[in-house]
Design an enzyme around this catalytic site. Sequence first.
Site, PDB file in Angstrom:
ATOM      1  N   SER A  22       0.830  -1.197   0.000  1.00  0.00           N
ATOM      2  CA  SER A  22       0.000   0.000   0.000  1.00  0.00           C
ATOM      3  C   SER A  22       0.874   1.261   0.000  1.00  0.00           C
ATOM      4  O   SER A  22       1.707   1.426  -0.889  1.00  0.00           O
ATOM      5  CB  SER A  22      -0.968  -0.045   1.183  1.00  0.00           C
ATOM      6  N   HIS A  38      -7.630  -4.887  -1.909  1.00  0.00           N
ATOM      7  CA  HIS A  38      -6.392  -4.218  -1.552  1.00  0.00           C
ATOM      8  C   HIS A  38      -5.549  -5.064  -0.591  1.00  0.00           C
ATOM      9  O   HIS A  38      -6.053  -5.562   0.413  1.00  0.00           O
ATOM     10  CB  HIS A  38      -6.749  -2.883  -0.900  1.00  0.00           C
ATOM     11  N   GLU A  79      -9.847  -3.021  -6.571  1.00  0.00           N
ATOM     12  CA  GLU A  79      -9.362  -1.964  -5.684  1.00  0.00           C
ATOM     13  C   GLU A  79      -9.133  -0.682  -6.459  1.00  0.00           C
ATOM     14  O   GLU A  79      -8.801  -0.688  -7.651  1.00  0.00           O
ATOM     15  CB  GLU A  79      -8.100  -2.392  -4.946  1.00  0.00           C
TER      16      GLU A  79
END
Length: 313
Positions: free
Chosen positions: A144, A268, A238
């Site tokens: 991320s 995600h 996502e």
Amino acid sequence: MSGQQRRALDEMLRHAPLDVGGDVAKARAVFHEMMTSIPLPPDVTTTPGQLGGVPVVTVDAPGSDPSCVLLYFHGGAYAIGSAADAASLAADVSRHCGARAVCVDYRLAPENPFPAAVDDAVASYRALLDQGIPSARIAFVGESAGGGLTVATLVALRNVGLPQPSSATVFSPWADLTVSGASATGKAHLDPALTPQALRTRARDYLGPTTATEPLASPVFADLTGLPPLLIQVGSHEILLDDAVRLAARAADHDVHAELQVWPQVPHVFQSFAVMLDEADQALRSAAAFTRTHWAPAAKTAAGTVPDAPLQP
């Protein structure tokens, strides 16, 4: 691959208590509770320490090669999360790669805006080099925001003339803090974990007065020339799908070896859910194979053994 597994994960994430774009203190507490709710396997050890003045947590699984290091950058939109929170996924990566993972506890926004995270990442890597660990036996992994930070750190290392690590793997990288990718809106109804509004809130916290197109904050706008091989994994459900696709294209434009894997109908950082999702375990195995492929062979001592290079406090 089970559609039932994917649906169960989607349902769980949609009802999770975390508000990524909400009050920072509350989000940090909720995220920590979520990430540590399942104990680590009993054969995994975690050891707090420091690298270059930056707090780290070293994660070891059985069979780890002491000559190899995974420098791991956690997610959390630059404002939440910690090295300890990332230990579970880092342990999975460590186990699959057969190497210890060192999770970097880089400073968080809004208390420490850009470029604090990049500075801490560079300092921790420089400390590994100073301990005598060859760059060819170090690989970067990030998820991320930590994925975007991974690539930004590679650019920063190149800019100051430090050697690149052997490779970098990023899971669902947040690589564009303008949040302008087509999937930010096109995939919003499918993403059970993130919203464009939440990311824009956290981007403002992290950037402060810095423009969102700053290359060391949003590496989709960076010159990636000279970076090591990149593996980019992302789910098709996502809002950061387009970040991953554009990052791979940017790397290709600058003659960087880049492999993009888009895993269908998963969310995600789906790699975090290997206990309940077949695709997550398969993705981790793929990432491990990529990492091992790009490590240089360990140097041999005069006796023919691999030297142990323990981390120093």
